[in-house]
Design an enzyme around this catalytic site. Sequence first.
Site, PDB file in Angstrom:
ATOM      1  N   ARG A  80       0.833  -1.201   0.000  1.00  0.00           N
ATOM      2  CA  ARG A  80       0.000   0.000   0.000  1.00  0.00           C
ATOM      3  C   ARG A  80       0.866   1.249   0.000  1.00  0.00           C
ATOM      4  O   ARG A  80       0.528   2.249  -0.634  1.00  0.00           O
ATOM      5  CB  ARG A  80      -0.942  -0.012   1.211  1.00  0.00           C
ATOM      6  N   LYS A 183      -2.679   6.581   1.208  1.00  0.00           N
ATOM      7  CA  LYS A 183      -2.516   6.931   2.621  1.00  0.00           C
ATOM      8  C   LYS A 183      -1.527   8.085   2.715  1.00  0.00           C
ATOM      9  O   LYS A 183      -0.341   7.894   2.966  1.00  0.00           O
ATOM     10  CB  LYS A 183      -2.040   5.704   3.426  1.00  0.00           C
ATOM     11  N   GLU A 219     -16.282   6.489   3.753  1.00  0.00           N
ATOM     12  CA  GLU A 219     -15.671   5.907   4.946  1.00  0.00           C
ATOM     13  C   GLU A 219     -15.616   6.944   6.048  1.00  0.00           C
ATOM     14  O   GLU A 219     -15.986   8.101   5.853  1.00  0.00           O
ATOM     15  CB  GLU A 219     -14.273   5.367   4.632  1.00  0.00           C
TER      16      GLU A 219
HETATM   17  C1  LIG Z   1      -5.188   3.744   7.480  1.00  0.00           C
HETATM   18  C2  LIG Z   1      -6.580   4.089   7.114  1.00  0.00           C
HETATM   19  C3  LIG Z   1      -7.650   3.189   7.285  1.00  0.00           C
HETATM   20  C4  LIG Z   1      -7.483   1.849   7.967  1.00  0.00           C
HETATM   21  O1  LIG Z   1      -6.665   0.978   7.271  1.00  0.00           O
HETATM   22  P1  LIG Z   1      -6.048  -0.302   7.997  1.00  0.00           P
HETATM   23  O2  LIG Z   1      -5.140  -0.876   6.993  1.00  0.00           O
HETATM   24  O3  LIG Z   1      -7.176  -1.200   8.309  1.00  0.00           O
HETATM   25  O4  LIG Z   1      -5.375   0.190   9.218  1.00  0.00           O
HETATM   26  C5  LIG Z   1      -8.904   3.571   6.854  1.00  0.00           C
HETATM   27  N1  LIG Z   1      -9.120   4.780   6.290  1.00  0.00           N
HETATM   28  C6  LIG Z   1      -8.128   5.670   6.115  1.00  0.00           C
HETATM   29  C7  LIG Z   1      -8.438   6.978   5.509  1.00  0.00           C
HETATM   30  C8  LIG Z   1      -6.831   5.360   6.519  1.00  0.00           C
HETATM   31  O5  LIG Z   1      -5.859   6.257   6.338  1.00  0.00           O
END
Ligand SMILES: *Cc1c(COP(=O)(O)O)cnc(C)c1O
Length: 339
Positions: A80, A183, A219
């Site tokens: 990722r 991210k 989300e």
């Molecule tokens: C990191 C993150 C998540 C959660 O991802 P995980 O891999 O499950 O920790 C969800 N939404 C956003 C915007 C994120 O930055």
Amino acid sequence: METINWSDLSFGYMKTDYNIRCYYCDGKWGELEVSSSEIINLHMAATCLHYGQESFEGLKAFKGKDGKVQVFRMDENAKRMQSSSHGIMMAELPVEKFEEAVRKVIRLNERFVPPYGSGASLYIRPLLIGSGPQVGVKPAEEYLFLVFVTPVGPYFKDGFKPAPVCIMRGYDRAAPQGTGTLKVGGNYAASLVAGNQAKEQGYAAVLYLDPKEKKYLDECGPANFFGIRDNTYIAPASNSILPSITNKSLQQLAVDMGLKVECRAVPVEELATFEETAECGTAAVITPISRIDDLDENKSYVYTTDGKPGPVCEKLYKKLQGIQTGDEPDPYGWTEEIL
Ligand SMILES: *Cc1c(COP(=O)(O)O)cnc(C)c1O
């Protein structure tokens, strides 16, 4: 050496002994370096500061009953981070280098891995930034990758409890064809005002709608969303959601438990039909949602009033946490023993 009160930890920063650094310059990544400094020496014209060339990851290591330390799905975080790097034109770090840095930083900071049964864990924070100078809008030619760790307490201080979230149409965390799937820090900067307003009104988070039409669920600020209905795990699909590794793992466990899984556009109105809803991510695994208040339409969707999580959320939570700590079998090889 100071002693740490494991039961008193919050989700915050604590200084540990070492961090790992790796520099990209002249078109290639160097060797991993160990540092005991919390400070980085950075060019004032670095692109991370001016143009947001920055991406981060978050994962956890857990101590098992047998005292062994294991890390959860770090290859997924490595991939990722590559995808985030690609999306904002940063140098991509090889998966093996990412994994080697994570193993090394855990081993060097062994004394900070919380004991089994404390509910606490070692949070691992990889970071990749454009460190080379630019004044014109261009990607940097130099990058810094670093990983630090910090012990964190159980996300739920008073147990696994549902929390309320809200919908506010006045803010987006990412644009329709923007950086929502990456991210990157910019998405978090964009979510601070709405997140703060939500907290001030007593909500745990904002549930964002799709930024283009505001018709579908996206989300929560830092966590994905899912709903349960008719023995089905329903997760929104959209091109502005960050693909959560927790969500992906829960979907597999849901299938194994005999649930159906649907990953598709979820209209806001569908909130009225769910039996359970929740946020999911590394920090808390699952945060069940007690109630969703649509603040613009003056509507409330209530999922639980007795302060208890729904049965499906509870089962999924226990299963995933059990795999992470080594209490449950790990049929997919999601964990790696580090110590
Ligand atoms: C990191 C993150 C998540 C959660 O991802 P995980 O891999 O499950 O920790 C969800 N939404 C956003 C915007 C994120 O930055």
